[in-house]
Scaffold this motif. Structure first.
Motif, mmCIF file in Angstrom:
data_model
loop_
_atom_site.group_PDB
_atom_site.id
_atom_site.type_symbol
_atom_site.label_atom_id
_atom_site.label_comp_id
_atom_site.label_asym_id
_atom_site.label_seq_id
_atom_site.Cartn_x
_atom_site.Cartn_y
_atom_site.Cartn_z
ATOM 1 N N ILE A 179 4.406 5.031 3.461
ATOM 2 C CA ILE A 179 3.140 5.737 3.552
ATOM 3 C C ILE A 179 3.077 6.611 4.801
ATOM 4 O O ILE A 179 3.572 6.216 5.861
ATOM 5 N N ASN B 91 2.330 11.631 0.172
ATOM 6 C CA ASN B 91 1.831 10.777 1.246
ATOM 7 C C ASN B 91 2.067 9.287 1.058
ATOM 8 O O ASN B 91 1.909 8.527 2.000
ATOM 9 N N TRP B 92 2.386 8.881 -0.163
ATOM 10 C CA TRP B 92 2.462 7.445 -0.419
ATOM 11 C C TRP B 92 3.433 7.179 -1.555
ATOM 12 O O TRP B 92 3.297 7.715 -2.645
ATOM 13 N N ASN C 13 -1.102 9.406 8.391
ATOM 14 C CA ASN C 13 -2.502 9.738 8.100
ATOM 15 C C ASN C 13 -3.084 8.846 7.009
ATOM 16 O O ASN C 13 -4.211 8.367 7.130
ATOM 17 N N TYR C 14 -2.316 8.619 5.956
ATOM 18 C CA TYR C 14 -2.811 7.764 4.875
ATOM 19 C C TYR C 14 -2.894 6.301 5.319
ATOM 20 O O TYR C 14 -3.798 5.585 4.917
ATOM 21 N N ARG C 15 -1.961 5.887 6.133
ATOM 22 C CA ARG C 15 -1.986 4.498 6.607
ATOM 23 C C ARG C 15 -3.243 4.243 7.427
ATOM 24 O O ARG C 15 -3.881 3.200 7.294
ATOM 25 N N LYS D 171 -6.036 6.116 7.228
ATOM 26 C CA LYS D 171 -7.194 6.373 6.375
ATOM 27 C C LYS D 171 -7.536 5.181 5.476
ATOM 28 O O LYS D 171 -8.695 4.820 5.320
ATOM 29 N N TYR D 172 -6.511 4.574 4.873
ATOM 30 C CA TYR D 172 -6.760 3.524 3.880
ATOM 31 C C TYR D 172 -6.699 2.109 4.433
ATOM 32 O O TYR D 172 -6.979 1.158 3.718
#
Length: 108
Positions: free
Chosen positions: A86, A72-73, A89-91, A93-94
């Motif tokens: 990234i 994911n990253w 979804n991770y972008r 989320k974080y």
């Protein structure tokens, strides 16, 4: 420096990196001077982007100090520039963009 950043953005854009953002964090007490963030479509796309950066930038003298990656990253450390590849979804989320924007404004 501007030319180096433009080369990175161009490569990512040509290879379908999405929502590419550049953050100028010089003089902000951050570990690098610039951060480039791009959204990837999937883990294979992230690997492809990372590989293309190496293929095109190493002949220009760019030194890849470290690459950390998972599905994911991916983080590419070029010394004074850090590239984050990234997943969407991770972008979300974080909130990396919000964090870096705050640093760039000097509020962190």
């Amino acid at each position: 420096m501007e030319n180096r950043i433009n080369n990175i953005v161009k490569i990512l854009d040509e290879k379908k990196g999405e929502n590419i953002e550049v953050f100028d964090v010089r003089d902000k007490n951050y570990m690098v001077d610039f951060v480039v963030v791009a959204t990837t479509l999937n883990s294979k796309h992230a690997f492809s982007l990372q590989d293309e950066l190496k293929i095109q930038l190493k002949p220009l003298g760019e030194e890849f100090l470290r690459v950390d990656e998972d599905d994911n990253w991916t983080v590419v450390d070029l010394g004074d520039i850090m590239v984050h590849l990234i997943s969407e979804n991770y972008r979300e989320k974080y909130h990396l963009d919000d964090f870096l924007a705050e640093i760039a404004k000097g509020r962190q």
